[in-house]
Design a protein around this motif. Structure first.
Motif, PDB file in Angstrom:
ATOM      1  N   ILE A  48       0.829  -1.210   0.000  1.00  0.00           N
ATOM      2  CA  ILE A  48       0.000   0.000   0.000  1.00  0.00           C
ATOM      3  C   ILE A  48       0.858   1.252   0.000  1.00  0.00           C
ATOM      4  CG2 ILE A  48      -1.915  -1.129   1.204  1.00  0.00           C
ATOM      5  CD1 ILE A  48      -1.095   0.671   3.678  1.00  0.00           C
ATOM      6  N   VAL A  49       0.261   2.305  -0.521  1.00  0.00           N
ATOM      7  CA  VAL A  49       0.808   3.648  -0.413  1.00  0.00           C
ATOM      8  C   VAL A  49      -0.256   4.439   0.326  1.00  0.00           C
ATOM      9  CG1 VAL A  49       1.536   5.717  -1.655  1.00  0.00           C
ATOM     10  CG2 VAL A  49       2.079   3.447  -2.584  1.00  0.00           C
ATOM     11  N   ALA A  50       0.054   4.850   1.556  1.00  0.00           N
ATOM     12  CA  ALA A  50      -0.891   5.644   2.350  1.00  0.00           C
ATOM     13  C   ALA A  50      -0.604   7.113   2.096  1.00  0.00           C
ATOM     14  CB  ALA A  50      -0.739   5.309   3.830  1.00  0.00           C
ATOM     15  N   LEU A  51      -1.643   7.852   1.728  1.00  0.00           N
ATOM     16  CA  LEU A  51      -1.487   9.252   1.338  1.00  0.00           C
ATOM     17  C   LEU A  51      -2.329  10.157   2.209  1.00  0.00           C
ATOM     18  CD1 LEU A  51      -0.572  11.486  -0.753  1.00  0.00           C
ATOM     19  CD2 LEU A  51      -2.700  10.952  -1.960  1.00  0.00           C
ATOM     20  N   LYS A  52      -1.718  11.229   2.679  1.00  0.00           N
ATOM     21  CA  LYS A  52      -2.434  12.297   3.375  1.00  0.00           C
ATOM     22  C   LYS A  52      -2.094  13.589   2.670  1.00  0.00           C
ATOM     23  CE  LYS A  52      -4.464  14.473   6.955  1.00  0.00           C
ATOM     24  NZ  LYS A  52      -5.029  15.633   6.307  1.00  0.00           N
ATOM     25  N   VAL A  96      -1.413   4.309  10.120  1.00  0.00           N
ATOM     26  CA  VAL A  96      -1.681   3.451   8.965  1.00  0.00           C
ATOM     27  C   VAL A  96      -0.532   2.461   8.783  1.00  0.00           C
ATOM     28  CG1 VAL A  96      -2.050   3.358   6.468  1.00  0.00           C
ATOM     29  CG2 VAL A  96      -3.099   5.198   7.814  1.00  0.00           C
ATOM     30  N   GLU A  97       0.686   2.965   8.889  1.00  0.00           N
ATOM     31  CA  GLU A  97       1.861   2.116   8.719  1.00  0.00           C
ATOM     32  C   GLU A  97       1.899   1.004   9.773  1.00  0.00           C
ATOM     33  OE1 GLU A  97       6.296   3.092   7.148  1.00  0.00           O
ATOM     34  OE2 GLU A  97       5.631   4.236   8.894  1.00  0.00           O
ATOM     35  N   ALA A 143       1.057  -4.738  11.125  1.00  0.00           N
ATOM     36  CA  ALA A 143       0.369  -5.757  11.924  1.00  0.00           C
ATOM     37  C   ALA A 143      -0.342  -6.768  11.033  1.00  0.00           C
ATOM     38  CB  ALA A 143      -0.619  -5.096  12.884  1.00  0.00           C
ATOM     39  N   ALA A 144      -0.757  -6.327   9.839  1.00  0.00           N
ATOM     40  CA  ALA A 144      -1.446  -7.212   8.895  1.00  0.00           C
ATOM     41  C   ALA A 144      -0.467  -7.881   7.922  1.00  0.00           C
ATOM     42  CB  ALA A 144      -2.497  -6.426   8.119  1.00  0.00           C
ATOM     43  N   GLY A 145       0.822  -7.583   8.075  1.00  0.00           N
ATOM     44  CA  GLY A 145       1.820  -8.159   7.182  1.00  0.00           C
ATOM     45  C   GLY A 145       1.846  -7.533   5.805  1.00  0.00           C
ATOM     46  N   VAL A 146       1.422  -6.286   5.720  1.00  0.00           N
ATOM     47  CA  VAL A 146       1.357  -5.575   4.439  1.00  0.00           C
ATOM     48  C   VAL A 146       2.464  -4.530   4.392  1.00  0.00           C
ATOM     49  CG1 VAL A 146      -0.038  -4.009   3.020  1.00  0.00           C
ATOM     50  CG2 VAL A 146      -1.126  -5.935   4.197  1.00  0.00           C
ATOM     51  N   LYS A 147       3.219  -4.527   3.302  1.00  0.00           N
ATOM     52  CA  LYS A 147       4.270  -3.540   3.102  1.00  0.00           C
ATOM     53  C   LYS A 147       3.619  -2.189   2.810  1.00  0.00           C
ATOM     54  CE  LYS A 147       8.254  -2.479   0.226  1.00  0.00           C
ATOM     55  NZ  LYS A 147       8.943  -2.788  -1.019  1.00  0.00           N
ATOM     56  N   ALA A 148       4.085  -1.148   3.517  1.00  0.00           N
ATOM     57  CA  ALA A 148       3.469   0.171   3.360  1.00  0.00           C
ATOM     58  C   ALA A 148       4.509   1.254   3.149  1.00  0.00           C
ATOM     59  CB  ALA A 148       2.638   0.508   4.588  1.00  0.00           C
ATOM     60  N   LYS A 149       4.131   2.201   2.311  1.00  0.00           N
ATOM     61  CA  LYS A 149       4.911   3.424   2.095  1.00  0.00           C
ATOM     62  C   LYS A 149       3.970   4.565   2.439  1.00  0.00           C
ATOM     63  CE  LYS A 149       6.812   6.218  -1.656  1.00  0.00           C
ATOM     64  NZ  LYS A 149       6.948   6.332  -3.106  1.00  0.00           N
ATOM     65  N   THR A 150       4.461   5.595   3.106  1.00  0.00           N
ATOM     66  CA  THR A 150       3.603   6.730   3.435  1.00  0.00           C
ATOM     67  C   THR A 150       4.056   7.968   2.676  1.00  0.00           C
ATOM     68  OG1 THR A 150       4.909   7.352   5.379  1.00  0.00           O
ATOM     69  CG2 THR A 150       3.073   5.823   5.736  1.00  0.00           C
ATOM     70  N   VAL A 151       3.080   8.776   2.281  1.00  0.00           N
ATOM     71  CA  VAL A 151       3.356   9.986   1.505  1.00  0.00           C
ATOM     72  C   VAL A 151       2.481  11.121   2.024  1.00  0.00           C
ATOM     73  CG1 VAL A 151       3.268  11.040  -0.788  1.00  0.00           C
ATOM     74  CG2 VAL A 151       3.853   8.615  -0.560  1.00  0.00           C
TER      75      VAL A 151
END
Length: 148
Positions: free
Chosen positions: A34-38, A77-78, A83-91
């Motif tokens: 995922i890419v979490a965006l704010k 979010v990260e 915790a769900a085992g999902v790779k995340a990038k935040t922007v």
């Protein structure tokens, strides 16, 4: 359909947090990252007659406060993604044009799905969908999953 990279747009609202949880769950099920965006607005600088002028230092202070608050939202979010085992990038992106910033971030990060809430803090403006969500739906070339 299997997704590889999912952009999750968040504003930190309760409804947005539900969309984040669903987006992370979908990513976990499909093996996607995922890419979490704010999107953080710029400080409004209106020069109306009689308006109080705000100095550049105050503008920087307020914008930093907004950026720090955005980072707190993205850190949550990260943590949930990890915790769900999902790779995340935040922007964090600064823009007054939220929908355009979401679409541009999805394109730049080569996302194959955008996940977002039906409305955020501006939800009162629209009965069914938030104005930003509506704009993303009508202008994005990437599929959009809208959650309520």
């Amino acid at each position: 359909m299997t997704y590889k990279r999912i952009l999750i747009a968040t504003d930190g609202s309760a409804l947005s947090k539900k969309a984040v949880a669903s987006g992370i769950e979908l990513a976990a099920l499909s093996g996607a990252s995922i890419v979490a965006l704010k999107v953080v607005p710029r400080y409004p600088q209106a020069y109306f007659e009689g308006a109080v002028m705000v100095g550049p230092q105050e503008i920087k202070r307020v914008e930093k406060q907004w950026t720090d608050a955005a980072q707190t939202v993205l850190d949550e979010v990260e943590e949930a993604a990890a915790a769900a085992g999902v790779k995340a990038k935040t922007v964090t992106t600064k823009s007054d044009f939220i929908a355009e910033a979401i679409i541009a971030a999805a394109k730049k990060s080569k996302c194959d799905l955008i996940v977002m809430a039906s409305h955020g803090r501006k939800g009162i403006k629209r009965l069914l969908l938030g104005s930003e969500t509506q704009h993303v739906l009508t202008h994005s070339h990437v599929p959009v999953l809208v959650l309520r």
